[in-house]
Design a protein around this motif. Structure first.
Motif, mmCIF file in Angstrom:
data_model
loop_
_atom_site.group_PDB
_atom_site.id
_atom_site.type_symbol
_atom_site.label_atom_id
_atom_site.label_comp_id
_atom_site.label_asym_id
_atom_site.label_seq_id
_atom_site.Cartn_x
_atom_site.Cartn_y
_atom_site.Cartn_z
ATOM 1 N N GLU A 89 0.805 -1.193 -0.021
ATOM 2 C CA GLU A 89 0.005 0.081 -0.013
ATOM 3 C C GLU A 89 0.908 1.342 -0.035
ATOM 4 O OE1 GLU A 89 -3.011 0.012 3.334
ATOM 5 O OE2 GLU A 89 -3.213 -2.241 2.832
ATOM 6 N N PRO A 90 0.370 2.412 -0.610
ATOM 7 C CA PRO A 90 1.178 3.500 -0.555
ATOM 8 C C PRO A 90 1.381 3.898 0.819
ATOM 9 C CG PRO A 90 -0.888 3.854 -1.824
ATOM 10 C CD PRO A 90 -0.705 2.435 -1.421
ATOM 11 N N ALA A 91 2.469 4.697 1.192
ATOM 12 C CA ALA A 91 2.884 5.365 2.410
ATOM 13 C C ALA A 91 2.002 6.210 2.687
ATOM 14 C CB ALA A 91 4.227 5.426 2.542
ATOM 15 N N SER A 92 1.523 6.303 3.803
ATOM 16 C CA SER A 92 0.634 7.405 4.187
ATOM 17 C C SER A 92 1.806 8.756 4.393
ATOM 18 C CB SER A 92 -0.272 7.348 5.346
ATOM 19 O OG SER A 92 0.539 6.689 6.459
ATOM 20 N N PRO A 93 1.253 9.940 3.979
ATOM 21 C CA PRO A 93 2.176 11.250 4.395
ATOM 22 C C PRO A 93 2.342 11.355 5.792
ATOM 23 C CG PRO A 93 0.069 12.011 3.668
ATOM 24 C CD PRO A 93 -0.059 10.340 3.592
ATOM 25 N N LYS A 94 3.575 11.652 6.259
ATOM 26 C CA LYS A 94 4.122 11.980 7.738
ATOM 27 C C LYS A 94 3.452 12.917 8.084
ATOM 28 C CE LYS A 94 7.910 13.375 10.277
ATOM 29 N NZ LYS A 94 9.320 13.722 10.606
ATOM 30 N N THR A 95 2.702 12.892 9.396
ATOM 31 C CA THR A 95 2.194 13.882 10.148
ATOM 32 C C THR A 95 3.010 14.734 11.136
ATOM 33 O OG1 THR A 95 0.053 12.693 9.911
ATOM 34 C CG2 THR A 95 0.031 14.158 11.613
ATOM 35 N N TYR A 96 3.010 15.904 10.901
ATOM 36 C CA TYR A 96 3.787 16.564 11.791
ATOM 37 C C TYR A 96 3.268 17.141 13.034
ATOM 38 C CZ TYR A 96 6.570 16.346 7.446
ATOM 39 O OH TYR A 96 7.232 15.924 6.343
ATOM 40 N N SER A 97 4.028 17.055 14.145
ATOM 41 C CA SER A 97 3.554 17.527 15.229
ATOM 42 C C SER A 97 3.414 19.171 15.517
ATOM 43 C CB SER A 97 4.308 17.261 16.388
ATOM 44 O OG SER A 97 5.718 18.209 16.397
ATOM 45 N N GLU A 98 2.574 19.704 16.462
ATOM 46 C CA GLU A 98 2.388 21.139 16.563
ATOM 47 C C GLU A 98 3.906 21.836 16.545
ATOM 48 O OE1 GLU A 98 0.364 24.398 19.442
ATOM 49 O OE2 GLU A 98 -0.342 22.340 19.675
ATOM 50 N N ALA A 99 4.629 21.218 17.326
ATOM 51 C CA ALA A 99 6.063 21.976 17.623
ATOM 52 C C ALA A 99 6.839 22.050 16.307
ATOM 53 C CB ALA A 99 6.669 21.104 18.457
ATOM 54 N N GLU A 100 6.856 20.809 15.685
ATOM 55 C CA GLU A 100 7.697 20.807 14.171
ATOM 56 C C GLU A 100 7.108 21.859 13.386
ATOM 57 O OE1 GLU A 100 8.931 16.558 13.461
ATOM 58 O OE2 GLU A 100 6.705 16.660 13.761
ATOM 59 N N THR A 101 5.918 22.082 13.467
ATOM 60 C CA THR A 101 5.081 22.900 12.489
ATOM 61 C C THR A 101 5.245 24.440 12.662
ATOM 62 O OG1 THR A 101 3.472 21.055 11.892
ATOM 63 C CG2 THR A 101 3.119 23.424 11.305
ATOM 64 N N ILE A 102 5.385 24.717 14.051
ATOM 65 C CA ILE A 102 5.535 26.118 14.447
ATOM 66 C C ILE A 102 6.768 26.284 14.246
ATOM 67 C CG2 ILE A 102 5.516 27.531 16.536
ATOM 68 C CD1 ILE A 102 2.655 27.093 15.534
ATOM 69 N N SER A 103 7.904 25.356 14.389
ATOM 70 C CA SER A 103 9.305 25.632 14.385
ATOM 71 C C SER A 103 9.378 26.070 13.037
ATOM 72 C CB SER A 103 9.961 24.398 14.723
ATOM 73 O OG SER A 103 11.173 24.639 14.362
ATOM 74 N N ALA A 104 9.003 25.245 12.012
ATOM 75 C CA ALA A 104 9.066 25.663 10.610
ATOM 76 C C ALA A 104 8.633 27.230 10.214
ATOM 77 C CB ALA A 104 8.242 24.617 9.532
ATOM 78 N N PHE A 105 7.339 27.105 10.635
ATOM 79 C CA PHE A 105 6.731 28.672 10.454
ATOM 80 C C PHE A 105 7.693 29.549 10.906
ATOM 81 C CE2 PHE A 105 2.379 26.804 9.765
ATOM 82 C CZ PHE A 105 2.301 27.265 8.731
ATOM 83 N N ASN A 106 8.270 29.612 12.170
ATOM 84 C CA ASN A 106 9.253 30.722 12.691
ATOM 85 C C ASN A 106 10.318 30.302 11.980
ATOM 86 O OD1 ASN A 106 7.567 30.957 14.928
ATOM 87 N ND2 ASN A 106 8.388 29.559 16.403
#
Length: 152
Positions: free
Chosen positions: A25-42
């Motif tokens: 089955e195709p791999a499901s996309p990675k889910t990013y945590s709130e901390a990872e996402t906020i860090s990327a936005f920052n």
């Protein structure tokens, strides 16, 4: 005869490889945590120019309001005015981050957004996971904000 046996072995090997590839089955996309996402936005300093629900201090007015970027992206894709390569809203958002002048939004606070305002070096500044975290989060808006404690 040796050539035939080599061919037969090769054919069986290729069949096994193809069967193995087709059965997974195709791999499901990675889910990013709130901390990872906020860090990327920052790291991208996105909050300094954009209003982004759920991202602390993201109340910028230079760039477009990203509160409903998913619907806006789909609108541009469907309108016939979009000239980039994205096929869906999340790809549109990703492309807007990595190649911001491919399509210029009309939705800035003072009218159409000017070209060359959003930095064009996010492909160097942000790694693939950071771009994916931002794209995935924005694609989930307006309902995908990080709960009521988001800080907007």
């Amino acid at each position: 005869m040796k050539t035939f046996i080599k061919f037969l072995i090769l054919a069986l090997l290729l069949t096994a490889i193809i069967a193995a590839c087709g059965s997974s089955e195709p791999a499901s996309p990675k889910t990013y945590s709130e901390a990872e996402t906020i860090s990327a936005f920052n790291k991208g300093a996105c909050a300094s120019c954009h209003l982004i629900p759920g991202v602390p201090n993201a109340k910028g007015i230079v760039g477009p309001d990203l509160s409903n970027i998913n619907a806006a992206s789909q609108y541009h894709l469907d309108s016939g005015t979009y000239s980039g390569g994205a096929k869906n809203a999340e790809e549109f958002i990703r492309e807007s981050i990595l190649k911001p002048d491919i399509f210029i939004s009309e939705g800035c606070s003072s009218g159409p957004c000017p070209t060359s305002v959003m930095p064009a070096n996010f492909s160097e500044l942000l790694n693939e996971d950071q771009v994916n975290a931002i794209s995935q989060y924005l694609n989930g808006l307006p309902n995908g904000a990080f709960g009521a404690s988001g800080g907007t």
